[in-house]
Design an enzyme around this catalytic site. Structure first.
Site, PDB file in Angstrom:
ATOM      1  CB  THR A  39      -0.886   0.006   1.264  1.00  0.00           C
ATOM      2  OG1 THR A  39      -1.498   1.295   1.400  1.00  0.00           O
ATOM      3  CG2 THR A  39      -0.096  -0.260   2.532  1.00  0.00           C
ATOM      4  CE1 TYR A  88      -4.184  -1.805   4.956  1.00  0.00           C
ATOM      5  CE2 TYR A  88      -3.439   0.343   4.203  1.00  0.00           C
ATOM      6  CZ  TYR A  88      -3.868  -0.939   3.931  1.00  0.00           C
ATOM      7  OH  TYR A  88      -3.956  -1.357   2.631  1.00  0.00           O
TER       8      TYR A  88
END
Ligand code: UFG
Length: 330
Positions: free
Chosen positions: A117, A141
């Protein structure tokens, strides 16, 4: 020989399964159905309900199904949720990935593709941000995904495994043939929320912060059509199978759009002037994230075919309507 797709019943994973089965590959899906849907899995693929953290199960699948490549999508993906539940994110995204990588090594799997990501960059000092920028995540995250990238890097140095870590920017849109799309009922992602507001499923859309240091004060992101993202995965798989080196590559177009611009695009495409409210900033949001997207073009020969915000939002709206007209979850 087959490809193991973890999270293959989820939004992005199900598109990968479609791409692989469309070209005649044998695919085994491993998904615990915590957020995915078995109907989203292409019928040609074998569906196994289970968890990627179950190392013995994965080792058995590798052995029995002759798995020689793993594409790892399974994981938790909501930035603010990771701030509220960091240990849950480290379990789902880091600890379970470790078990999966260990199973790959023990089973002699040589090719591994990982859904990473843009959140590994945190708040980059320059935009577009390229792969040379340092890891500096600002959410659990992002940290949880960064750790898996590091595990892959170190494992590839020690074992006979090559990998591609693909750093997604903001993925949206749906399969042009309407076989899958973003189907999570309580999804938090902007384009999904806007599509639901346009179709009357939500009373309004909140814009989280209008005081960012951007031209219109709202956050800027690089939105990529899921079909183009999956094309990058297929190219990465072919690259690894052809003996190519491990690689880390951003997946985005290199164009940024603000939240207000996205909302305007959804209103224009739907013809619905849904209510928009200005809300407080959301935790964990960088002001701008735009992909430096040269590597993926140079190393994989990737050429996006759907690089238009209008096309992305039109596709997302069409999927949202399809969910309503079928008996699928909306
Ligand atoms: N936003 C709103 N209102 C909403 C939903 C989102 O204003 O109802 C804003 C957010 O605050 C943010 C932007 O729209 O500024 C995009 O938010 P998303 O939730 O759609 O996506 P994120 O940028 O938070 O997350 C995505 C991916 C992650 C990736 C991350 C990089 O889901 O995997 O981009 O920042 F890591």
């Amino acid at each position: 020989m087959s490809v193991l797709v973890t999270g293959g019943a989820g939004y992005i994973g199900s598109h990968m399964v479609l791409a692989l089965t469309d070209r005649g590959e044998d695919v085994v899906v491993l998904d615990n159905l915590s957020t995915g849907f078995s109907w989203a899995v292409a019928p040609q693929a074998e569906m196994v309900v289970g968890d990627v953290g179950e190392q013995t199960l994965v080792e058995r699948l590798i052995r029995e199904r002759g798995v020689n490549a793993i594409v790892h999508f399974a994981g938790s993906i909501v930035v603010p949720e990771s701030i509220a539940d960091p240990l849950g994110y480290y379990l789902n995204n880091t600890v379970k990935s470790r078990a999966l990588i260990a199973a790959a090594v023990n089973g002699g799997v040589e090719h591994f593709i990982f859904s990473s990501t843009a959140a590994v960059y945190g708040m980059p000092e320059v935009n577009p941000v390229d792969e040379e920028a340092p890891f500096d995540p600002i959410s659990p995250y992002g940290s949880s995904k960064m750790m898996t990238e590091i595990m892959l890097r170190d494992t590839a140095a020690a074992h006979d495994l090559r990998y591609a870590a693909l750093r997604y920017f903001n993925v949206a849109g749906a399969d042009p043939k309407r076989r899958s799309g973003q189907s999570t009922p309580r999804a938090t992602h902007l384009i999904k929320v806007a599509a639901q507001a346009a179709l009357g499923d939500r009373s309004h859309l909140d814009i989280y912060g209008t005081d960012y240091p951007t031209p219109d004060g709202t956050c800027i992101r690089d939105y990529i059509h899921v079909t183009d993202l999956i094309a990058a995965h297929v190219l990465a798989l072919d690259h690894l199978r052809g003996g190519g080196d491990s690689l880390v590559a951003n997946c985005g177009y290199g164009d940024g759009f603000s939240v207000k611009e996205v909302v305007a695009a959804v209103k224009a495409a739907s013809g619905v002037d849904f209510e928009v409210r200005i809300a407080e900033r959301r935790a964990g949001d960088p002001a701008a994230l735009i992909a430096g997207a040269e590597q993926i073009r140079e190393k994989l020969g990737w050429t996006p075919e759907h690089a238009s915000l209008d096309e992305i939002v039109t596709s997302a709206l069409a999927w949202e309507e399809h969910l309503r007209s079928s008996d699928r979850v909306a």
